[in-house]
Design a protein around this motif. Sequence first.
Motif, mmCIF file in Angstrom:
data_model
loop_
_atom_site.group_PDB
_atom_site.id
_atom_site.type_symbol
_atom_site.label_atom_id
_atom_site.label_comp_id
_atom_site.label_asym_id
_atom_site.label_seq_id
_atom_site.Cartn_x
_atom_site.Cartn_y
_atom_site.Cartn_z
ATOM 1 N N TRP A 86 20.789 -0.352 -32.719
ATOM 2 C CA TRP A 86 19.992 -0.515 -31.505
ATOM 3 C C TRP A 86 20.079 0.709 -30.585
ATOM 4 O O TRP A 86 19.164 0.960 -29.800
ATOM 5 N N ASP A 87 21.168 1.467 -30.679
ATOM 6 C CA ASP A 87 21.276 2.680 -29.875
ATOM 7 C C ASP A 87 20.195 3.688 -30.272
ATOM 8 O O ASP A 87 19.631 4.384 -29.411
ATOM 9 N N ILE A 88 19.885 3.753 -31.586
ATOM 10 C CA ILE A 88 18.834 4.657 -32.052
ATOM 11 C C ILE A 88 17.457 4.111 -31.661
ATOM 12 O O ILE A 88 16.579 4.865 -31.233
ATOM 13 N N PRO A 109 19.839 13.931 -33.180
ATOM 14 C CA PRO A 109 19.687 14.844 -32.036
ATOM 15 C C PRO A 109 19.768 14.099 -30.713
ATOM 16 O O PRO A 109 19.844 12.870 -30.672
ATOM 17 N N GLY A 110 19.727 14.875 -29.627
ATOM 18 C CA GLY A 110 19.785 14.278 -28.302
ATOM 19 C C GLY A 110 18.469 13.619 -27.910
ATOM 20 O O GLY A 110 17.557 13.474 -28.728
ATOM 21 N N SER A 148 12.879 12.142 -28.719
ATOM 22 C CA SER A 148 11.578 11.870 -28.094
ATOM 23 C C SER A 148 10.452 12.570 -28.845
ATOM 24 O O SER A 148 9.388 11.981 -29.093
ATOM 25 N N VAL A 149 10.687 13.826 -29.224
ATOM 26 C CA VAL A 149 9.682 14.566 -29.987
ATOM 27 C C VAL A 149 9.460 13.909 -31.346
ATOM 28 O O VAL A 149 8.318 13.693 -31.774
ATOM 29 N N ALA A 150 10.566 13.587 -32.036
ATOM 30 C CA ALA A 150 10.459 12.947 -33.352
ATOM 31 C C ALA A 150 9.744 11.607 -33.242
ATOM 32 O O ALA A 150 8.879 11.272 -34.061
ATOM 33 N N GLY A 151 10.086 10.818 -32.229
ATOM 34 C CA GLY A 151 9.466 9.516 -32.039
ATOM 35 C C GLY A 151 7.972 9.624 -31.779
ATOM 36 O O GLY A 151 7.185 8.825 -32.302
ATOM 37 N N THR A 152 7.581 10.616 -30.993
ATOM 38 C CA THR A 152 6.158 10.804 -30.693
ATOM 39 C C THR A 152 5.370 11.160 -31.955
ATOM 40 O O THR A 152 4.280 10.630 -32.199
ATOM 41 N N THR A 181 12.766 6.041 -41.860
ATOM 42 C CA THR A 181 13.938 5.901 -42.724
ATOM 43 C C THR A 181 14.479 7.247 -43.206
ATOM 44 O O THR A 181 15.675 7.523 -43.042
ATOM 45 N N PRO A 182 13.648 8.131 -43.805
ATOM 46 C CA PRO A 182 14.196 9.436 -44.218
ATOM 47 C C PRO A 182 14.674 10.277 -43.038
ATOM 48 O O PRO A 182 15.644 11.042 -43.169
ATOM 49 N N TYR A 183 14.017 10.142 -41.883
ATOM 50 C CA TYR A 183 14.467 10.872 -40.694
ATOM 51 C C TYR A 183 15.889 10.467 -40.317
ATOM 52 O O TYR A 183 16.735 11.319 -40.018
ATOM 53 N N MET A 184 16.168 9.177 -40.362
ATOM 54 C CA MET A 184 17.503 8.703 -40.007
ATOM 55 C C MET A 184 18.532 9.061 -41.072
ATOM 56 O O MET A 184 19.668 9.446 -40.752
ATOM 57 N N VAL A 185 18.152 8.917 -42.358
ATOM 58 C CA VAL A 185 19.077 9.269 -43.439
ATOM 59 C C VAL A 185 19.451 10.744 -43.353
ATOM 60 O O VAL A 185 20.607 11.129 -43.570
#
Length: 262
Positions: free
Chosen positions: A78-80, A135-136, A141-145, A163-167
Amino acid sequence: MFIEFSIYILTGIIAGFFAGLLGIGGGLIIVPVLTSVFLYFIEGPHLVHLAIGTSMATILITSLASVKAHHRHDAVRWDIVKTLTPGIFIGGILGGWISQYISAPMLAKIFAVIEFGIALKMLLDLQPNPHREMPGIAGRSVAGTIIGSISALVGIGGGALNTPYMVWHNVSMRQAIATSAACSLPIAAAGTLGFLIGGWNIPNLPDHAIGYIYWPAFLGIVIASFFTAPIGAAMTHKLPVKTLKRIFAILLIILAIKMFWF
């Protein structure tokens, strides 16, 4: 209408199960199936937009059921989710809104290319090598957008990107799948809003459509997927997921080819 609604229910059964199992949101199946079904039952130039907008709306419900199941296994980070959500939501609205300026054939081809890439990754079981921490806030925020805008544009829940971004950032596969399912909630909410706004004043939409969301298809799919998504999520911890991913990938390649020639 009975045959049409039955197809939507069957689509929901399959999409919901794989959404829960793989954390993909179900749109990779829903969009090409709805596009084909709409060709027979609906007239108009906006069939792909309706398929993608409706897919986004169904993912909102499917994700709720899937996330509850993953949360019971204490697998959701949930933190992510909290730190990715603002960018995802902004990107989701942007992707849904931009879709109105893209023709249906071009949108179908964009979807096909992305789906084929995702299928190839699944088939070859390609995973990035984890070598860094998440990352911070700015980076997330950039990745999420980016993830939110692409996912909403083509009507997928974002799991194939999340999923691959988190892995890659050292999150375990089990947690990445569960967390991706949770991230599908803001993507679906924002994408649904974007497709509602984008299609609000579009003429010649079919009856029972509001914006780019076709409600009979939405109802048929969510009635089934709400029950099968938790089953798929539970099976993540029991079934040979790698084998199922390869079978699923072959199905996606077939659907991608069909979408490319829309």
